[in-house]
Design a protein around this motif. Sequence first.
Motif, PDB file in Angstrom:
ATOM      1  N   ARG A  35       0.836  -1.197   0.000  1.00  0.00           N
ATOM      2  CA  ARG A  35       0.000   0.000   0.000  1.00  0.00           C
ATOM      3  C   ARG A  35       0.875   1.253   0.000  1.00  0.00           C
ATOM      4  O   ARG A  35       0.609   2.208  -0.739  1.00  0.00           O
ATOM      5  CB  ARG A  35      -0.922  -0.008   1.216  1.00  0.00           C
ATOM      6  CG  ARG A  35      -1.841   1.200   1.304  1.00  0.00           C
ATOM      7  CD  ARG A  35      -2.595   1.179   2.613  1.00  0.00           C
ATOM      8  NE  ARG A  35      -3.529   0.067   2.694  1.00  0.00           N
ATOM      9  CZ  ARG A  35      -4.228  -0.229   3.786  1.00  0.00           C
ATOM     10  NH1 ARG A  35      -4.040   0.478   4.898  1.00  0.00           N
ATOM     11  NH2 ARG A  35      -5.065  -1.241   3.789  1.00  0.00           N
ATOM     12  N   THR A  36       1.916   1.249   0.816  1.00  0.00           N
ATOM     13  CA  THR A  36       2.819   2.402   0.886  1.00  0.00           C
ATOM     14  C   THR A  36       3.533   2.630  -0.442  1.00  0.00           C
ATOM     15  O   THR A  36       3.624   3.764  -0.939  1.00  0.00           O
ATOM     16  CB  THR A  36       3.858   2.196   2.002  1.00  0.00           C
ATOM     17  OG1 THR A  36       3.189   2.091   3.259  1.00  0.00           O
ATOM     18  CG2 THR A  36       4.844   3.355   2.046  1.00  0.00           C
ATOM     19  N   GLU A  39       0.972   3.823  -3.119  1.00  0.00           N
ATOM     20  CA  GLU A  39       0.465   5.163  -2.827  1.00  0.00           C
ATOM     21  C   GLU A  39       1.496   6.213  -3.224  1.00  0.00           C
ATOM     22  O   GLU A  39       1.146   7.281  -3.747  1.00  0.00           O
ATOM     23  CB  GLU A  39       0.108   5.292  -1.350  1.00  0.00           C
ATOM     24  CG  GLU A  39      -0.578   6.604  -0.987  1.00  0.00           C
ATOM     25  CD  GLU A  39      -1.883   6.829  -1.733  1.00  0.00           C
ATOM     26  OE1 GLU A  39      -2.250   8.016  -1.910  1.00  0.00           O
ATOM     27  OE2 GLU A  39      -2.545   5.850  -2.128  1.00  0.00           O
ATOM     28  N   GLN A  40       2.760   5.928  -3.009  1.00  0.00           N
ATOM     29  CA  GLN A  40       3.813   6.843  -3.437  1.00  0.00           C
ATOM     30  C   GLN A  40       3.849   6.961  -4.956  1.00  0.00           C
ATOM     31  O   GLN A  40       4.017   8.055  -5.506  1.00  0.00           O
ATOM     32  CB  GLN A  40       5.167   6.359  -2.919  1.00  0.00           C
ATOM     33  CG  GLN A  40       5.330   6.489  -1.409  1.00  0.00           C
ATOM     34  CD  GLN A  40       6.618   5.872  -0.903  1.00  0.00           C
ATOM     35  OE1 GLN A  40       7.290   5.123  -1.628  1.00  0.00           O
ATOM     36  NE2 GLN A  40       6.977   6.170   0.340  1.00  0.00           N
ATOM     37  N   LYS A  42       1.315   6.470  -6.948  1.00  0.00           N
ATOM     38  CA  LYS A  42       0.119   7.212  -7.346  1.00  0.00           C
ATOM     39  C   LYS A  42       0.353   8.709  -7.178  1.00  0.00           C
ATOM     40  O   LYS A  42      -0.028   9.514  -8.039  1.00  0.00           O
ATOM     41  CB  LYS A  42      -1.069   6.769  -6.496  1.00  0.00           C
ATOM     42  CG  LYS A  42      -2.365   7.510  -6.810  1.00  0.00           C
ATOM     43  CD  LYS A  42      -3.503   7.038  -5.926  1.00  0.00           C
ATOM     44  CE  LYS A  42      -4.783   7.815  -6.226  1.00  0.00           C
ATOM     45  NZ  LYS A  42      -5.910   7.366  -5.357  1.00  0.00           N
ATOM     46  N   GLY A  43       0.979   9.086  -6.078  1.00  0.00           N
ATOM     47  CA  GLY A  43       1.252  10.495  -5.829  1.00  0.00           C
ATOM     48  C   GLY A  43       2.164  11.107  -6.872  1.00  0.00           C
ATOM     49  O   GLY A  43       2.099  12.318  -7.139  1.00  0.00           O
ATOM     50  N   ASP A  48      -2.245   4.082 -10.426  1.00  0.00           N
ATOM     51  CA  ASP A  48      -3.238   4.063  -9.361  1.00  0.00           C
ATOM     52  C   ASP A  48      -3.307   2.646  -8.800  1.00  0.00           C
ATOM     53  O   ASP A  48      -2.670   1.733  -9.334  1.00  0.00           O
ATOM     54  CB  ASP A  48      -4.601   4.496  -9.916  1.00  0.00           C
ATOM     55  CG  ASP A  48      -5.551   4.976  -8.823  1.00  0.00           C
ATOM     56  OD1 ASP A  48      -5.189   4.894  -7.630  1.00  0.00           O
ATOM     57  OD2 ASP A  48      -6.652   5.424  -9.162  1.00  0.00           O
ATOM     58  N   TRP A  49      -4.069   2.442  -7.733  1.00  0.00           N
ATOM     59  CA  TRP A  49      -4.165   1.106  -7.167  1.00  0.00           C
ATOM     60  C   TRP A  49      -5.524   0.893  -6.520  1.00  0.00           C
ATOM     61  O   TRP A  49      -6.190   1.827  -6.089  1.00  0.00           O
ATOM     62  CB  TRP A  49      -3.052   0.844  -6.168  1.00  0.00           C
ATOM     63  CG  TRP A  49      -3.007   1.793  -4.992  1.00  0.00           C
ATOM     64  CD1 TRP A  49      -2.534   3.081  -4.996  1.00  0.00           C
ATOM     65  CD2 TRP A  49      -3.454   1.527  -3.662  1.00  0.00           C
ATOM     66  NE1 TRP A  49      -2.658   3.637  -3.740  1.00  0.00           N
ATOM     67  CE2 TRP A  49      -3.220   2.710  -2.906  1.00  0.00           C
ATOM     68  CE3 TRP A  49      -4.013   0.426  -3.035  1.00  0.00           C
ATOM     69  CZ2 TRP A  49      -3.537   2.812  -1.546  1.00  0.00           C
ATOM     70  CZ3 TRP A  49      -4.317   0.517  -1.686  1.00  0.00           C
ATOM     71  CH2 TRP A  49      -4.080   1.694  -0.955  1.00  0.00           C
ATOM     72  N   ARG A  50      -5.940  -0.363  -6.513  1.00  0.00           N
ATOM     73  CA  ARG A  50      -7.157  -0.800  -5.841  1.00  0.00           C
ATOM     74  C   ARG A  50      -6.767  -1.928  -4.900  1.00  0.00           C
ATOM     75  O   ARG A  50      -5.816  -2.662  -5.170  1.00  0.00           O
ATOM     76  CB  ARG A  50      -8.208  -1.315  -6.826  1.00  0.00           C
ATOM     77  CG  ARG A  50      -8.568  -0.332  -7.933  1.00  0.00           C
ATOM     78  CD  ARG A  50      -9.503   0.745  -7.451  1.00  0.00           C
ATOM     79  NE  ARG A  50      -9.904   1.594  -8.557  1.00  0.00           N
ATOM     80  CZ  ARG A  50      -9.257   2.659  -8.997  1.00  0.00           C
ATOM     81  NH1 ARG A  50      -8.109   3.001  -8.404  1.00  0.00           N
ATOM     82  NH2 ARG A  50      -9.694   3.367 -10.013  1.00  0.00           N
ATOM     83  N   GLU A  51      -7.508  -2.098  -3.821  1.00  0.00           N
ATOM     84  CA  GLU A  51      -7.153  -3.113  -2.834  1.00  0.00           C
ATOM     85  C   GLU A  51      -8.391  -3.871  -2.377  1.00  0.00           C
ATOM     86  O   GLU A  51      -9.441  -3.275  -2.138  1.00  0.00           O
ATOM     87  CB  GLU A  51      -6.474  -2.451  -1.634  1.00  0.00           C
ATOM     88  CG  GLU A  51      -6.005  -3.442  -0.567  1.00  0.00           C
ATOM     89  CD  GLU A  51      -5.398  -2.720   0.623  1.00  0.00           C
ATOM     90  OE1 GLU A  51      -4.165  -2.723   0.741  1.00  0.00           O
ATOM     91  OE2 GLU A  51      -6.172  -2.146   1.419  1.00  0.00           O
TER      92      GLU A  51
END
Length: 231
Positions: A35-36, A39-40, A42-43, A48-51
Amino acid sequence: MMLKFTQNHLPVALLSYADSRKNLGNLIHEQKALRTIFEQQKGQGYIDWRERYNLEIEEIYRIFEQATPESPITIWHYAGHANDYELLLMNGRADASGINYFIAEQKSLHLVFLNACVTYAQAKDLVDRGVPVVIATTEPVDDQASALFATRFYTALAAGKTIQDAFNTAKWAVRATYGAFEKDRKSQEKLLRTKLLRTSKKLFPTKTKPLSEFEPWVLLTSTQNQDEAQA
């Protein structure tokens, strides 16, 4: 990362997990680490990501079917329980022959990572169906080692390494922690949780390697996409 966006395109990574037996204490650490990382990314506008943490069979179909051309799913990561011929999800066993047919139809997919016990046969079936790159395992693996491998792989990928180079980085990171497999039997055995019960009615039978040849994670590429792992 290997995939970059355009103004109208932002690829998506699907990160999914299922601890159907409720005995994977390190699965949450893998989830948090990935996730970390994503998320980086994506920023920074890369992906992008889905979980989905308690993955169920229907969700696989629904998530892919809801993907759009502007946000295609290019990476599918699964961590949890599995075997040669099925994923053990929260609401039952997902037969690989059925799931693989559907997954292979997702033409946006560049990478599938089946980070669970003994997923080699499923991976081989996926690349035979045309999925560009699949990472899988040939043996039961410890969930702590699995979390480490996944974390180092995606960290390296995010740093700009190719899939093959990121795979090698992760492999050596696990070796650094558990020892050289070909020389240290005890280190090999740390990665083996329990002997997997095997049935003669497998859809995708495989042979178990002797411990002296033990190398749990493998990277497979389809014949149509031999260069994909180097991208």
